[in-house]
Design an enzyme around this catalytic site. Structure first.
Site, short mmCIF file in Angstrom:
data_model
loop_
_atom_site.label_atom_id
_atom_site.label_comp_id
_atom_site.label_asym_id
_atom_site.label_seq_id
_atom_site.Cartn_x
_atom_site.Cartn_y
_atom_site.Cartn_z
N MET A 1 0.85 -1.19 0.00
CA MET A 1 0.00 0.00 0.00
C MET A 1 0.89 1.24 0.00
O MET A 1 1.68 1.44 0.92
CB MET A 1 -0.90 0.01 1.23
CG MET A 1 -1.90 -1.13 1.30
SD MET A 1 -2.94 -1.03 2.78
CE MET A 1 -1.76 -1.43 4.06
N PHE B 1 1.43 5.13 7.82
CA PHE B 1 0.93 5.57 6.53
C PHE B 1 1.29 4.47 5.51
O PHE B 1 0.72 3.43 5.60
CB PHE B 1 1.50 6.94 6.18
CG PHE B 1 0.88 8.05 7.01
CD1 PHE B 1 -0.26 8.70 6.54
CD2 PHE B 1 1.37 8.42 8.25
CE1 PHE B 1 -0.86 9.71 7.27
CE2 PHE B 1 0.78 9.43 8.98
CZ PHE B 1 -0.35 10.08 8.50
N GLY B 2 2.24 4.58 4.57
CA GLY B 2 2.52 3.49 3.64
C GLY B 2 2.88 2.20 4.35
O GLY B 2 3.60 2.20 5.33
N SER B 3 2.42 1.04 3.86
CA SER B 3 2.59 -0.20 4.59
C SER B 3 2.26 -1.40 3.71
O SER B 3 2.23 -1.30 2.48
CB SER B 3 1.72 -0.19 5.84
OG SER B 3 0.44 0.34 5.53
N ARG B 4 1.97 -2.55 4.35
CA ARG B 4 1.83 -3.81 3.61
C ARG B 4 0.94 -4.79 4.36
O ARG B 4 0.91 -4.78 5.59
CB ARG B 4 3.23 -4.39 3.42
CG ARG B 4 3.31 -5.79 2.88
CD ARG B 4 4.77 -6.08 2.59
NE ARG B 4 5.07 -7.47 2.42
CZ ARG B 4 6.29 -7.93 2.17
NH1 ARG B 4 7.30 -7.10 2.08
NH2 ARG B 4 6.50 -9.21 2.01
#
Length: 226
Positions: free
Chosen positions: A99, A186-189
């Site tokens: 993401m 915030f951005g991740s997986r």
């Protein structure tokens, strides 16, 4: 759906304090220097957009495994599920979904089932696109026990920018496929470990829609070997 509803999505409550902070800072930037204020407006809109929480319409057929996250399939490979869940050392098919900061970050249950276990493990904050993020980064793992006696694992993994994994569920809770269970800032997986012997229906690079895109079909007949 109205034209406004097409572009203006509801925001998850987790985003309210962040948008408020961005708005206050933006006001201060306007008082200092108007061009900076307009940059602040853009960042405030981005923050609101990050925490958007659109409605999704999950497929209703039994046996489907749905994507838990918006994003792109990053990896498809056999891997041992998180040790803290106590599922043994046998590799399972792992689907990793990355993401970016532009994806919706509300996470949804891949299947209907009961939360048999939740295990949080602190860790590092490597870029979530790296393979080692699954083992080294901060993560929150869920084991979902399905009605047929099998289990599926879904793991929230923090990334380079992410510093907060939020879980909306608890052990023993019953989740429906597509139901919200968490969020990452915030951005991740997200990693999904399919039950033993199950094959994915997606490919690396494919775009996922949380709660709607089908990752696998557990009700499909097994494919003959060879």
């Amino acid at each position: 759906m109205t034209m406004l509803g097409t572009f203006l999505k509801p925001m998850h409550r987790e985003g309210v304090p962040f948008v408020a902070i961005f708005a206050v800072v933006t006001l201060g930037l306007f008082l200092l220097y108007t061009p900076l204020g307009w940059i602040g407006v853009g960042l405030t809109i981005w923050c609101y957009y990050f925490f958007r929480d659109p409605e999704r319409v999950p497929p209703t057929r039994a046996g489907l495994v749905l994507s838990p996250a918006d994003g792109v399939v990053l990896l498809l490979e056999p891997a041992v599920p998180p040790a803290e869940l106590g599922l043994g050392d046998a590799p399972l098919t792992r689907i990793s979904i990355f993401m970016s900061v532009f994806n919706c970050h509300v996470n949804r249950s891949p299947v209907s089932g009961r939360v048999g276990a939740i295990a949080y493990r602190p860790g590092k904050f490597f870029n979530a696109s790296l393979d080692k993020a699954s083992t080294d980064n901060e993560r929150n793992s869920l084991r979902l026990d399905m009605a047929d006696g099998r289990s599926l694992v879904v793991v929230q993994i923090a990334g380079l920018v992410a510093r907060r994994i939020v879980s909306f569920t608890r052990e023993g809770a019953a989740l429906q496929a597509g139901e919200r269970f968490g969020l990452i800032r915030f951005g991740s997986r997200l990693d999904v470990y399919l039950p033993d012997g199950e094959a994915p229906l997606v490919e690396i690079g494919q775009t996922m829609v949380a709660g709607e895109t089908v990752l696998a079909d557990l009700a499909a007949p097994a494919q003959p070997e060879g």
